[in-house]
Design an enzyme around this catalytic site. Structure first.
Site, PDB file in Angstrom:
ATOM      1  CG  ASP A 203     -28.813  31.813  39.531  1.00 48.75           C
ATOM      2  OD1 ASP A 203     -28.930  32.599  40.484  1.00 48.75           O
ATOM      3  OD2 ASP A 203     -28.650  30.581  39.674  1.00 48.75           O
TER       4      ASP A 203
ATOM      5  CG  ASP B 262     -20.885  27.495  46.633  1.00 46.92           C
ATOM      6  OD1 ASP B 262     -21.908  27.875  47.235  1.00 46.92           O
ATOM      7  OD2 ASP B 262     -20.314  28.165  45.764  1.00 46.92           O
TER       8      ASP B 262
END
Length: 241
Positions: free
Chosen positions: A12, A133
């Site tokens: 990330d 998500d």
């Protein structure tokens, strides 16, 4: 496929660094390295068969911000790279495909602009992963900041007939928390969808990975793992290939 191949390490990127968030909170950041490129190379050296790269700046701002770093990662490793974060236009997706990304993860755009999403899928068949998500049982978009009315399965079924690669299911409430994955939610999706499902969020141990690995026959392809790898709770190099 062994456990090592089943795990997809996450890199990330935020402010040019390799980081992890806690439960998707942009203010709860842990920095794990100044060089995402070196981090990516490290996971390949430890035996990873693919990588999951997220541009967190892009996810929150609505367009990729760290594509130069992603391009460097693609050139530095020989394994496939999956990328997500701010892909909310055809042009943004084409840019990432052009720099060598194998698969693109798209969530918000699929919800907000189905026509543009369909155009992307038609242009890049088999290379689009629909990002699901989930927050409190509903699909969240725009960097997890906005909840929709859809359950993960309802959302996924809208795209299951398209020529996509598959789905990435993340339980945001578990992400970065090491509390265990949402096995039931992952299984429900995999069972009811034609395409493969990648799990994400909450993995804190090899036991967690084994539980998801046991769902392969339902259509679970792999699991994205971040914090548990970075904190040494799972050692990639010690797992069966």
């Amino acid at each position: 496929m062994g456990l090592r191949s089943f795990i997809i390490p996450a890199v990330d990127i935020k402010d040019g660094k390799a980081v992890r968030l806690f439960k998707g909170d942009p203010n709860a950041v842990t920095v794990y390295g100044d060089s995402p490129v070196e981090m990516a190379k490290q996971w390949e050296e430890k035996g990873a068969k693919h990588l999951h790269i997220v541009d967190l700046d892009g996810a929150f701002e609505g367009k990729p911000r760290n594509y130069r770093i992603v391009e460097q990662i693609v050139k530095a490793v020989s394994i496939p790279v999956e990328f997500g974060g701010g892909l909310r236009s055809f042009e943004a997706v084409r840019t990432m495909i052009d720099i060598g990304v194998e698969r693109v993860v798209i969530g918000s755009l699929a919800y907000q602009n189905p026509e543009e999403f369909r155009r992307i899928v038609e242009e890049f068949p088999g290379r689009v992963v629909v990002g699901i998500d989930a927050k409190d049982g509903r699909v969240a978009i725009k960097g997890w900041l906005e909840k929709t009315e859809f359950t993960p399965l309802e959302f996924a079924q809208k795209y299951d007939d398209m020529d996509i690669w598959g789905f990435l299911y993340t339980d945001v409430n578990r992400d970065g928390a090491l509390v265990g994955p949402n096995l039931e939610g992952t299984k429900i999706l995999a069972e009811h969808l034609k395409h493969s499902v990648i799990a994400s969020g909450g993995v804190g141990s090899v036991e967690d990975v084994k539980k998801l690995y046991g769902l392969r026959d339902y259509g679970v392809y792999g699991v994205v793992v971040g914090k548990a790898l970075y904190e040494g709770k799972i050692k990639l190099e010690e797992l069966e290939d």
